[in-house]
Design a protein around this motif. Structure first.
Motif, PDB file in Angstrom:
ATOM      1  N   UNK A 153      -9.072 -11.503  26.279  1.00 20.06           N
ATOM      2  CA  UNK A 153      -8.644 -11.076  24.987  1.00 20.06           C
ATOM      3  C   UNK A 153      -9.774 -10.058  24.315  1.00 20.06           C
ATOM      4  N   UNK A 154     -10.809 -10.413  24.497  1.00 22.98           N
ATOM      5  CA  UNK A 154     -11.880  -9.600  23.775  1.00 22.98           C
ATOM      6  C   UNK A 154     -11.773  -8.031  24.230  1.00 22.98           C
ATOM      7  N   UNK A 155     -11.512  -7.662  25.351  1.00 23.92           N
ATOM      8  CA  UNK A 155     -11.254  -6.533  26.193  1.00 23.92           C
ATOM      9  C   UNK A 155      -9.839  -5.831  25.799  1.00 23.92           C
ATOM     10  N   UNK A 156      -8.765  -6.665  25.764  1.00 19.52           N
ATOM     11  CA  UNK A 156      -7.661  -6.301  25.687  1.00 19.52           C
ATOM     12  C   UNK A 156      -6.970  -6.232  24.456  1.00 19.52           C
ATOM     13  N   UNK A 157      -7.475  -6.811  23.332  1.00 19.54           N
ATOM     14  CA  UNK A 157      -6.899  -6.993  21.848  1.00 19.54           C
ATOM     15  C   UNK A 157      -8.158  -6.125  21.051  1.00 19.54           C
ATOM     16  N   UNK A 158      -7.414  -5.826  19.778  1.00 21.68           N
ATOM     17  CA  UNK A 158      -8.367  -5.519  18.876  1.00 21.68           C
ATOM     18  C   UNK A 158      -8.014  -5.780  17.283  1.00 21.68           C
ATOM     19  N   UNK A 159      -9.134  -5.484  16.491  1.00 17.33           N
ATOM     20  CA  UNK A 159      -8.719  -5.396  14.851  1.00 17.33           C
ATOM     21  C   UNK A 159      -8.375  -4.129  14.673  1.00 17.33           C
ATOM     22  N   UNK A 160      -7.281  -4.146  13.935  1.00 12.55           N
ATOM     23  CA  UNK A 160      -6.578  -2.659  13.521  1.00 12.55           C
ATOM     24  C   UNK A 160      -6.465  -2.753  11.925  1.00 12.55           C
ATOM     25  N   UNK A 161      -6.487  -1.436  11.661  1.00 10.87           N
ATOM     26  CA  UNK A 161      -6.456  -1.232  10.024  1.00 10.87           C
ATOM     27  C   UNK A 161      -5.381  -0.092  10.051  1.00 10.87           C
ATOM     28  N   UNK A 162      -4.504  -0.451   9.095  1.00 12.89           N
ATOM     29  CA  UNK A 162      -3.318   0.617   8.704  1.00 12.89           C
ATOM     30  C   UNK A 162      -2.968   0.666   7.158  1.00 12.89           C
ATOM     31  N   UNK A 163      -2.753   1.643   6.965  1.00 14.42           N
ATOM     32  CA  UNK A 163      -2.055   1.763   5.345  1.00 14.42           C
ATOM     33  C   UNK A 163      -0.925   1.055   5.010  1.00 14.42           C
ATOM     34  N   UNK A 164      -0.733   0.529   4.073  1.00 14.72           N
ATOM     35  CA  UNK A 164       0.225  -0.432   3.511  1.00 14.72           C
ATOM     36  C   UNK A 164       0.524  -0.205   2.209  1.00 14.72           C
ATOM     37  N   UNK A 165       2.055  -0.266   1.963  1.00 14.84           N
ATOM     38  CA  UNK A 165       2.404  -0.082   0.364  1.00 14.84           C
ATOM     39  C   UNK A 165       2.060  -1.139  -0.414  1.00 14.84           C
ATOM     40  N   UNK A 166       1.716  -1.065  -1.663  1.00 18.94           N
ATOM     41  CA  UNK A 166       1.517  -1.740  -2.460  1.00 18.94           C
ATOM     42  C   UNK A 166       2.608  -2.658  -3.135  1.00 18.94           C
ATOM     43  N   UNK A 167       2.339  -3.980  -3.304  1.00 13.86           N
ATOM     44  CA  UNK A 167       3.156  -4.931  -3.805  1.00 13.86           C
ATOM     45  C   UNK A 167       3.537  -4.237  -5.460  1.00 13.86           C
ATOM     46  N   UNK A 168       4.889  -3.899  -5.612  1.00 10.44           N
ATOM     47  CA  UNK A 168       5.364  -3.371  -6.937  1.00 10.44           C
ATOM     48  C   UNK A 168       4.965  -4.267  -8.048  1.00 10.44           C
ATOM     49  N   UNK A 169       5.036  -5.402  -7.991  1.00  8.80           N
ATOM     50  CA  UNK A 169       4.675  -6.243  -8.903  1.00  8.80           C
ATOM     51  C   UNK A 169       3.098  -6.431  -9.479  1.00  8.80           C
ATOM     52  N   UNK A 170       2.267  -5.901  -8.455  1.00  5.70           N
ATOM     53  CA  UNK A 170       0.886  -5.736  -8.985  1.00  5.70           C
ATOM     54  C   UNK A 170       0.448  -4.545  -9.751  1.00  5.70           C
ATOM     55  N   UNK A 171       1.344  -3.499  -9.770  1.00  5.47           N
ATOM     56  CA  UNK A 171       1.001  -2.325 -10.696  1.00  5.47           C
ATOM     57  C   UNK A 171       0.349  -1.432  -9.885  1.00  5.47           C
ATOM     58  N   UNK A 172       0.186  -0.186 -10.432  1.00  2.00           N
ATOM     59  CA  UNK A 172      -0.110   0.926  -9.472  1.00  2.00           C
ATOM     60  C   UNK A 172      -1.788   0.932  -9.565  1.00  2.00           C
ATOM     61  N   UNK A 173      -2.431   1.454  -8.431  1.00  2.00           N
ATOM     62  CA  UNK A 173      -3.798   1.426  -8.333  1.00  2.00           C
ATOM     63  C   UNK A 173      -4.180   3.094  -9.281  1.00  2.00           C
ATOM     64  N   UNK A 174      -5.589   3.117  -9.771  1.00  2.00           N
ATOM     65  CA  UNK A 174      -6.205   4.154 -10.147  1.00  2.00           C
ATOM     66  C   UNK A 174      -5.904   5.522  -8.995  1.00  2.00           C
ATOM     67  N   UNK A 175      -5.736   6.570  -9.725  1.00  2.00           N
ATOM     68  CA  UNK A 175      -5.727   7.745  -8.873  1.00  2.00           C
ATOM     69  C   UNK A 175      -6.625   8.008  -7.854  1.00  2.00           C
ATOM     70  N   UNK A 176      -6.401   8.111  -6.517  1.00  2.00           N
ATOM     71  CA  UNK A 176      -7.368   8.195  -5.555  1.00  2.00           C
ATOM     72  C   UNK A 176      -7.576   7.189  -4.693  1.00  2.00           C
ATOM     73  N   UNK A 177      -6.959   5.964  -4.979  1.00  2.00           N
ATOM     74  CA  UNK A 177      -6.991   4.590  -4.176  1.00  2.00           C
ATOM     75  C   UNK A 177      -5.759   4.508  -3.491  1.00  2.00           C
ATOM     76  N   UNK A 178      -5.843   4.036  -2.302  1.00  2.00           N
ATOM     77  CA  UNK A 178      -4.824   3.526  -1.677  1.00  2.00           C
ATOM     78  C   UNK A 178      -5.202   2.066  -0.935  1.00  2.00           C
ATOM     79  N   UNK A 179      -3.885   1.464  -0.327  1.00  2.00           N
ATOM     80  CA  UNK A 179      -4.202   0.175   0.046  1.00  2.00           C
ATOM     81  C   UNK A 179      -4.203   0.292   1.571  1.00  2.00           C
TER      82      UNK A 179
END
Length: 287
Positions: A153-179
């Motif tokens: 698994x250490x050689x085959x799998x990995x930790x991934x990071x991806x851009x995801x939409x905000x939960x609309x109930x949480x309100x918008x982030x300040x300009x320039x910030x993304x989730x």
């Protein structure tokens, strides 16, 4: 002559410090001993002693959660019972020949560094001596290593990071910030005796990820020192509990070997060396 009172005062202070340290040493030794995992034969079982309130060590009490990771808790303030477990970051070797749970007969080399078998290695050696597992069991596990090495698994799998939409109930982030969300894979082997987790985590030294193996032992199967089931309830200060490996859960013990063999190529190679050493030193079977 004026220096005599000062010298006498310094000597008295030194004596107080020495006496204070002498008083602290037994308490420090007791605290160190409490934190240790101890593995010893007990009748027809191999008994593991585990600290119940050392929340920063290799053994941590947790509340089971749907995602499988578990939630850390305060054991002295929680009525530990059926929904709780101990997460044990089990090892299988050590650099120290006099370390707890060491098996000096198991010696191997990793990248030029000598190693001694410990923890899982001792569990296997003691279980073999008691007849909980057999040499045939270990031979089968050794024969599986090559196939498992093809998909570690250490050689085959990995930790991934991806851009995801905000939960609309949480309100918008300040300009320039993304989730962004980090996805960390976890692998589970569940049995009636407990479960095994393989988690990928960033390396503490170097670059990349490393596979960590955790043995999760249900509090419902925890024992007291006299071998009786531990009653549900909060932990006492420095309380220890016990877990028995015996013929009823021998398969669970072998699952731990398999988990390491699957976790990474290095673990797989180490398992091969350890199993080989155990088999080489095992008593010959009677015809």
């Amino acid at each position: 002559m004026k220096d005599k009172p000062r010298a006498s005062g310094i000597l008295s202070l030194f004596r107080l410090l020495v006496c204070g340290l002498a008083g602290l040493l037994p308490a420090f030794a007791a605290d160190t001993e409490y934190r240790l995992v101890r593995i010893e034969p007990a009748g027809q079982s191999v008994r593991v002693r585990l600290p119940l309130t050392d929340v920063t060590g290799k053994v941590r009490p947790k509340q089971r959660t749907p995602d499988g990771y578990g939630e850390p808790l305060a054991p002295t303030k929680t009525a530990l019972g059926a929904t709780h477990y101990l997460e044990w970051q089990i090892g299988y070797d050590t650099r120290e020949a006099d370390a707890p749970n060491v098996v000096k007969e198991i010696q191997f080399t990793r990248r030029g560094e000598p190693k001694f078998g410990a923890e899982l290695s001792k569990l296997l050696v003691d279980a073999l001596r008691l007849g909980i597992i057999s040499t045939n069991d270990l031979l089968r596990e050794r024969d599986r290593l090559a196939k498992l090495a093809e998909a570690t698994l250490e050689e085959r799998e990995g930790i991934t990071t991806e851009r995801t939409p905000l939960d609309p109930r949480g309100g918008a982030l300040p300009d320039g910030f993304t989730r962004w969300t980090q996805k960390v894979p976890q692998f589970l082997r569940e049995t009636e005796h407990g479960w095994i987790q393989i988690q990928l985590k960033p390396r503490q030294r170097g670059v990349g990820n490393q596979a960590m193996v955790y043995v999760c032992l249900p509090m419902a199967q925890a024992l007291t020192a006299d071998g009786k089931p531990r009653a549900p309830g909060p932990a006492r200060t420095k309380e220890t509990v016990f877990y028995d490996f015996n013929r009823a859960n021998a398969g669970f013990l072998l699952d731990i070997v398999r988990a390491f063999a699957l976790a990474s190529k290095q673990h797989n190679e180490d398992m091969g060396q350890i199993l080989g050493k155990i088999l080489a030193t095992a008593p010959a079977r009677k015809p």
